[in-house]
Design a protein around this motif. Structure first.
Motif, PDB file in Angstrom:
ATOM      1  N   GLN A  68       0.281  -9.546   6.021  1.00  0.00           N
ATOM      2  CA  GLN A  68      -0.096  -8.270   6.072  1.00  0.00           C
ATOM      3  C   GLN A  68      -1.547  -7.727   5.772  1.00  0.00           C
ATOM      4  OE1 GLN A  68       2.072  -5.880   2.904  1.00  0.00           O
ATOM      5  NE2 GLN A  68       2.811  -4.751   4.285  1.00  0.00           N
TER       6      GLN A  68
ATOM      7  N   THR B  81      -3.335  -8.585   8.951  1.00  0.00           N
ATOM      8  CA  THR B  81      -2.915  -7.889  10.091  1.00  0.00           C
ATOM      9  C   THR B  81      -3.551  -6.548  10.039  1.00  0.00           C
ATOM     10  OG1 THR B  81      -0.849  -7.589   9.368  1.00  0.00           O
ATOM     11  CG2 THR B  81      -1.105  -9.322  10.980  1.00  0.00           C
ATOM     12  N   GLN B  82      -3.582  -5.872   8.811  1.00  0.00           N
ATOM     13  CA  GLN B  82      -3.735  -4.687   8.656  1.00  0.00           C
ATOM     14  C   GLN B  82      -5.546  -4.563   8.784  1.00  0.00           C
ATOM     15  OE1 GLN B  82      -2.607  -3.754   4.654  1.00  0.00           O
ATOM     16  NE2 GLN B  82      -0.762  -2.664   5.363  1.00  0.00           N
TER      17      GLN B  82
ATOM     18  N   CYS C  51       7.352  -5.078   0.572  1.00  0.00           N
ATOM     19  CA  CYS C  51       6.301  -5.307   1.078  1.00  0.00           C
ATOM     20  C   CYS C  51       6.291  -3.837   2.268  1.00  0.00           C
ATOM     21  CB  CYS C  51       6.137  -6.494   1.881  1.00  0.00           C
ATOM     22  SG  CYS C  51       5.946  -7.794   0.722  1.00  0.00           S
TER      23      CYS C  51
ATOM     24  N   SER D 199      -0.035  -5.363  14.888  1.00  0.00           N
ATOM     25  CA  SER D 199       1.595  -4.927  14.384  1.00  0.00           C
ATOM     26  C   SER D 199       2.049  -6.152  13.711  1.00  0.00           C
ATOM     27  CB  SER D 199       2.270  -4.221  15.313  1.00  0.00           C
ATOM     28  OG  SER D 199       1.580  -3.149  15.815  1.00  0.00           O
ATOM     29  N   TYR D 200       2.519  -6.075  12.592  1.00  0.00           N
ATOM     30  CA  TYR D 200       3.084  -7.135  12.117  1.00  0.00           C
ATOM     31  C   TYR D 200       4.607  -7.090  11.643  1.00  0.00           C
ATOM     32  CZ  TYR D 200       3.817 -11.072   8.648  1.00  0.00           C
ATOM     33  OH  TYR D 200       4.439 -12.245   7.807  1.00  0.00           O
TER      34      TYR D 200
ATOM     35  N   LEU E  48       7.821  -3.809   4.976  1.00  0.00           N
ATOM     36  CA  LEU E  48       7.657  -4.755   6.315  1.00  0.00           C
ATOM     37  C   LEU E  48       8.926  -4.640   7.046  1.00  0.00           C
ATOM     38  CD1 LEU E  48       5.293  -7.695   5.519  1.00  0.00           C
ATOM     39  CD2 LEU E  48       4.828  -5.800   6.985  1.00  0.00           C
TER      40      LEU E  48
ATOM     41  N   PHE F  63       7.389  -9.582   9.591  1.00  0.00           N
ATOM     42  CA  PHE F  63       7.775 -10.943   8.980  1.00  0.00           C
ATOM     43  C   PHE F  63       8.737 -11.525   9.451  1.00  0.00           C
ATOM     44  CE2 PHE F  63       9.768 -13.615   5.796  1.00  0.00           C
ATOM     45  CZ  PHE F  63       8.619 -14.428   5.178  1.00  0.00           C
TER      46      PHE F  63
ATOM     47  N   ALA G  85       4.036 -13.261   3.054  1.00  0.00           N
ATOM     48  CA  ALA G  85       4.216 -11.918   3.790  1.00  0.00           C
ATOM     49  C   ALA G  85       3.023 -10.943   3.371  1.00  0.00           C
ATOM     50  CB  ALA G  85       5.403 -11.066   3.231  1.00  0.00           C
ATOM     51  N   ARG G  86       2.696 -11.120   2.235  1.00  0.00           N
ATOM     52  CA  ARG G  86       1.478 -10.293   1.613  1.00  0.00           C
ATOM     53  C   ARG G  86       0.106 -10.382   2.345  1.00  0.00           C
ATOM     54  NH1 ARG G  86       4.249 -10.228  -4.318  1.00  0.00           N
ATOM     55  NH2 ARG G  86       5.445  -8.449  -4.120  1.00  0.00           N
TER      56      ARG G  86
END
Length: 281
Positions: free
Chosen positions: A45, A48-49, A91, A54-55, A93, A57, A41-42
């Protein structure tokens, strides 16, 4: 532009459609551990940043449609949703996962921002109604046995049950035994139903049951098929990613190595920018 906001989701609202950033739902096939989920996830993230994507998980808490009785299914509903809830909070998210039984819809809705309906179950009325009644965004995988135009019946079931925001996902159609083929025409056809469309980059290269007691896959075709879908025009992308797919407990043969994700996404965004993100003619 077709757009939606994730209800009760963390961070800013996500918008999907022409002129909006690409939506990416990505993560491991199944939750193997909280630590691995957080690692993926990290990293996703951060990627995608950097790319302006747009993300959301994704990971399954229970895979009820595995080939073999002995196949790894995940941590189960209770423990799996607990992991997703902690990941969502730590996160910041939004998260998506799939449900297989109507009674899981309300439980999942307490955690998930998007409820996913598996391809094999896309015609199950009770499951669709239960998902719709949660008020969440519902993402439906088009069944391998369903034509894109017949997905209007799925959409009508969801809308008739109160669902306002629906994503439709292409993941290939059965082509003989143990094989799938992607008909790119399905993307504009499904979008004509008034729903954003998503391309499942990794299940589209799956060989269902092709490894005997499990499904095989041809991950070398993930990139070319996804480039084709991006050229046709899609609103979102679904991918299963893993730090070491050959050691994944589920769907490793059709998962993308985590260290290959950013380069592929950069190439895909070039195509999307060239065609303007349009889907259709």
């Amino acid at each position: 532009m077709m757009n939606f906001s994730l209800p009760d989701g963390p961070g800013e609202s996500i918008h999907v459609g022409t002129g909006a950033p690409l939506l990416l739902m990505a993560g491991p096939c199944v939750l193997e551990s909280k630590e691995m989920a957080l690692e993926i996830a990290r990293e996703m993230q951060a990627i995608t940043q950097r790319l302006g994507i747009s993300y959301v998980f994704k990971a399954s808490f229970d895979k009820a449609n595995r080939t073999s009785l002995d196949s790894f299914r995940g941590p189960g509903v209770k423990n799996g949703l607990r992991i997703l809830s902690k990941l969502r909070e730590e996160c910041n998210l939004p998260v998506v996962s799939d449900i297989h039984e109507p009674q899981h819809a309300a439980l999942a809705a307490d955690v998930l921002d998007i409820i996913q309906i598996p391809a094999f179950l896309c015609r199950q009325t009770d499951l669709l109604v239960a998902a719709a009644e949660t008020g969440k965004v519902v993402s439906v995988k088009k069944g391998q046995f369903v034509s894109p135009w017949d997905m209007k019946n799925v959409v009508n079931k969801l809308r008739g049950s109160g669902c306002e925001t629906i994503l439709l996902t292409e993941r290939g159609a059965s082509f003989g035994y143990n094989n799938l083929v992607v008909d790119m025409r399905s993307l504009p056809v499904m979008r004509s139903l008034g729903c954003p469309v998503v391309f499942d980059a990794t299940h589209s290269v799956q060989l269902p049951g092709g490894a005997g007691g499990s499904s095989g896959g041809q991950r070398e075709f993930i990139a070319p098929l996804t480039r084709a879908a991006m050229a046709v025009g899609i609103d979102g992308l679904f991918m299963e990613v893993h730090p070491d797919p050959d050691k994944a407990l589920c769907d490793g043969p059709n998962s993308l190595p985590l260290d290959q994700v950013e380069e592929m996404l950069r190439n895909l965004l070039k195509i999307r920018n060239a065609v303007g993100g349009e889907c259709g003619q």
